[in-house]
Design an enzyme around this catalytic site. Structure first.
Site, PDB file in Angstrom:
ATOM      1  N   ASP A 123       1.149  -0.796  -0.286  1.00  0.00           N
ATOM      2  CA  ASP A 123      -0.119   0.276  -0.599  1.00  0.00           C
ATOM      3  C   ASP A 123       0.600   1.650  -0.112  1.00  0.00           C
ATOM      4  O   ASP A 123       0.886   2.147  -0.996  1.00  0.00           O
ATOM      5  CB  ASP A 123      -0.988  -0.172   1.155  1.00  0.00           C
ATOM      6  CG  ASP A 123      -1.697   1.190   1.391  1.00  0.00           C
ATOM      7  OD1 ASP A 123      -2.956   1.476   0.745  1.00  0.00           O
ATOM      8  OD2 ASP A 123      -1.764   1.969   2.623  1.00  0.00           O
ATOM      9  N   GLU A 136      -1.923  -5.138  -3.696  1.00  0.00           N
ATOM     10  CA  GLU A 136      -1.273  -4.543  -2.536  1.00  0.00           C
ATOM     11  C   GLU A 136      -0.130  -5.498  -2.721  1.00  0.00           C
ATOM     12  O   GLU A 136       1.220  -5.223  -2.586  1.00  0.00           O
ATOM     13  CB  GLU A 136      -1.902  -4.017  -1.552  1.00  0.00           C
ATOM     14  CG  GLU A 136      -2.061  -2.677  -1.889  1.00  0.00           C
ATOM     15  CD  GLU A 136      -2.914  -2.360  -1.023  1.00  0.00           C
ATOM     16  OE1 GLU A 136      -3.388  -1.521  -1.054  1.00  0.00           O
ATOM     17  OE2 GLU A 136      -3.653  -2.594  -0.106  1.00  0.00           O
TER      18      GLU A 136
END
Length: 228
Positions: free
Chosen positions: A49, A121
């Site tokens: 992320d 992610e």
């Protein structure tokens, strides 16, 4: 490490061949199937992320050197949100290689937006740890493609603008409804219809309901602009 044909094919779709494929396997391991000797992808998700965020921040600054922070923030949010990550995951069929527990698999885990977004992610983090930031950036920009240049230039999204248009004219809020669904389970296409109290209507299709709603709102705004 000997890899399955499916994992090898996925690396091709991803655009990166791992020197340490164990990183990729961990990125694909959902908590529902993890064990002490087979860790899940949550820590990688946390890192991915942040890597994605930095890449998109750089890309947006480079794409529009005059944009203010208030304009950049919503564009950034559109590019890094879970829905967008899940759309990318569907495009490269990440769901096909996810390692899921039986209950999660039976409940349609390979198609769930949250699971796909988290795994995307985690895969980004795996690329970063395997080959460094420059390679990770190149992979991300290749996968996101023209989303960076096409992301809403206005500081408000199309749904907000359409809502404001309706409220300014004393109308009820726009109504959104699913008008259809097509495509395979791992890569569905949703058709959303948006309708105003005055009868104006538009439809759009996309890989997620949220994206289809935004596209439908944008299409309806374009109709309204032409009519005025």
């Amino acid at each position: 490490m000997k890899l399955s044909r499916e994992i090898t094919a996925f690396m091709t779709r991803l655009g990166h061949e791992f020197d340490r494929p164990e990183l990729l396997l961990r990125a694909l391991t959902h908590p529902s199937i993890s064990t002490p000797s087979r860790p899940d992808n949550q820590r990688l998700e946390f890192l991915g992320d942040r890597v994605l965020g930095l890449v998109m921040s750089e890309a947006l600054l480079a794409a529009d050197k005059a944009a203010r922070e208030g304009q950049l923030a919503p564009r950034y949010n559109a590019l890094v949100r879970k829905e967008t990550c899940a759309e990318i995951a569907r495009e490269i069929d990440l769901g096909a290689v996810l390692r899921l527990g039986r209950s999660e698999m039976l409940s349609g885990g390979r198609r769930k937006m949250a699971i796909l977004g988290d795994a995307m992610e985690a895969v980004i983090a795996a690329v970063y740890l395997d080959a460094g930031f420059t390679v990770a950036r190149n992979v991300i920009l290749s996968l996101w493609g023209d989303r960076v240049s096409l992301v809403e230039a206005d500081s408000r999204d199309a749904k907000t603008l359409l809502q404001e248009w309706a409220q300014a004219r004393g109308m009820a809020l726009p109504a959104y409804a699913e008008a259809g669904r097509s495509g395979p389970d791992h890569a569905p296409q949703f058709t959303i219809e948006v309708r105003l109290e005055n009868g104006a209507v538009a439809r759009a299709s996309a890989g997620s309901k949220r994206q289809a709603e935004h596209q439908a709102a944008s299409a309806l705004l374009a109709q309204l602009d032409d009519a005025e």
